[in-house]
Design a protein around this motif. Sequence first.
Motif, PDB file in Angstrom:
ATOM      1  N   GLU A   1       0.842  -1.202   0.000  1.00 39.44           N
ATOM      2  CA  GLU A   1       0.000   0.000   0.000  1.00 39.44           C
ATOM      3  C   GLU A   1       0.873   1.245   0.000  1.00 39.44           C
ATOM      4  OE1 GLU A   1      -2.893   1.750   3.321  1.00 39.44           O
ATOM      5  OE2 GLU A   1      -3.795   0.050   2.282  1.00 39.44           O
TER       6      GLU A   1
ATOM      7  N   VAL B   1       1.330  -2.979   4.622  1.00 37.60           N
ATOM      8  CA  VAL B   1       0.514  -2.940   5.829  1.00 37.60           C
ATOM      9  C   VAL B   1       0.390  -4.358   6.371  1.00 37.60           C
ATOM     10  CG1 VAL B   1      -1.824  -2.550   6.725  1.00 37.60           C
ATOM     11  CG2 VAL B   1      -0.791  -0.895   5.153  1.00 37.60           C
TER      12      VAL B   1
ATOM     13  N   HIS C   1      -2.048  -6.244   9.159  1.00 41.80           N
ATOM     14  CA  HIS C   1      -3.266  -6.033   9.948  1.00 41.80           C
ATOM     15  C   HIS C   1      -3.560  -7.279  10.756  1.00 41.80           C
ATOM     16  CE1 HIS C   1      -7.866  -5.331  10.104  1.00 41.80           C
ATOM     17  NE2 HIS C   1      -7.272  -4.681  11.081  1.00 41.80           N
TER      18      HIS C   1
ATOM     19  N   ASP D   1       1.722   0.153   9.787  1.00 38.19           N
ATOM     20  CA  ASP D   1       2.080   0.802   8.524  1.00 38.19           C
ATOM     21  C   ASP D   1       3.592   0.701   8.394  1.00 38.19           C
ATOM     22  OD1 ASP D   1       2.027   2.230   6.217  1.00 38.19           O
ATOM     23  OD2 ASP D   1       1.425   4.134   7.115  1.00 38.19           O
TER      24      ASP D   1
END
Length: 424
Positions: free
Chosen positions: A222, A227, A229, A236
């Motif tokens: 990204e 990223v 998650h 980030d």
Amino acid sequence: MDPISARLRLRHPQRIDLSLDRMAALCRALGDPQERLPPVVHVAGTNGKGSTVAFVRAMAEAAGLRVHAYTSPHLVRFNERIRLAGALIDDAVLNDILDRIDATELEATVFESTTAAAFLAMAETPADLAVIEVGLGGRLDATNVISRPLITAVAPVDLDHAEFLGTDLAGVAGEKAGIFKPGAPAILGRQSEVAHAALVARAEAVGAPVTAMGTDFDAWAERGGMVVHTAERLLDLPAPRLPGPHQIDNAGLAAAVALELGLPDDAIARGIEAATWPARMQRLTAGPYGRAATAAGAELWLDGGHNPHAGRALAALLAERQARDPRPTALIVGMLANKDHAGFFAALRGSAAQVFTVAFDGACAPPEALAAVATGHGLGAMAVGQVDAALDRALSLGAGRVVICGSLYLAGEVLGAAEETWPA
């Protein structure tokens, strides 16, 4: 051949013989060094396990930990396989340990002797963490004498080493899952449905809690970075230094391991940027090959991937590069005779690359046979024989991007000739 490799091959059989009996006996004779290691992260998988080890090691070192690492095979020097608290093992230390292994007078294969040497050296050198890569499979791999890993991790599972692991993907995944131990978290990289189901079933059977990419956490590229998650976190992170979309997944798997280890976010980020792993889409600029390509205005890359999954990763990377910087592409390919040549070339069918097939020392496939397989999968191909001649031919025909690929053994020869050595 480097002196340590020559010594091992002289005294120990080179065969692959999956079993834990000889390894267990050898470890007992050496005082069971595998029971005296620092906390262990044990990493299996078909592709990406070496890169995952490199990412985990870089993240842990960025957090200030002293880290041992064991990987295979080596590319140029045997010492690449064993890293003690951050540094490659010294020849004198390694020869002393091999003397002690020989003194047991027990039969062991080269890989078993190598693994025992790594465990003994690691047990006798203070460190905070040991990151251990499985050699082949998992359940019967010599590294699986480790009975109490802190964490296990499995990079993507696919078909390879069919003569040892078979051609049933669920069965292969079950072999990889043989490293799972009761209570030790099992962290899974992105898997096919078949492999995922087999891995989870084995983890549940032994009582290993599972955290899986795509289910419990995920990673993606990204805005020029990546990223990660999880259920509780959104990290980030910078893009990996290692190129290719597949390295996002490898770095994401390593980040999940790092979070389980309790490493801080900034160490994870710095580790992703710092990790290197030779012959995984490595840019070559030095030595005769690199200089020749540079003089011709071409990029030269080296990748040791050697199975269909690796072929698909290479195809995706080439497509990404072509979209950003279109260039005529050539592949210089050498492969072991026992690999899935058809599957590798089928994965590259859409690359529109010109293929030049070559030989290397060892049990490699004849270049003429490789060229025939590539041609049968829609690729323009010709047998050249040697890397230098293939590179000359590719550059003379206007290739602007050349990838030498198909085997880690070929990659080792290229790195040795190209004066691109493993970092100390």
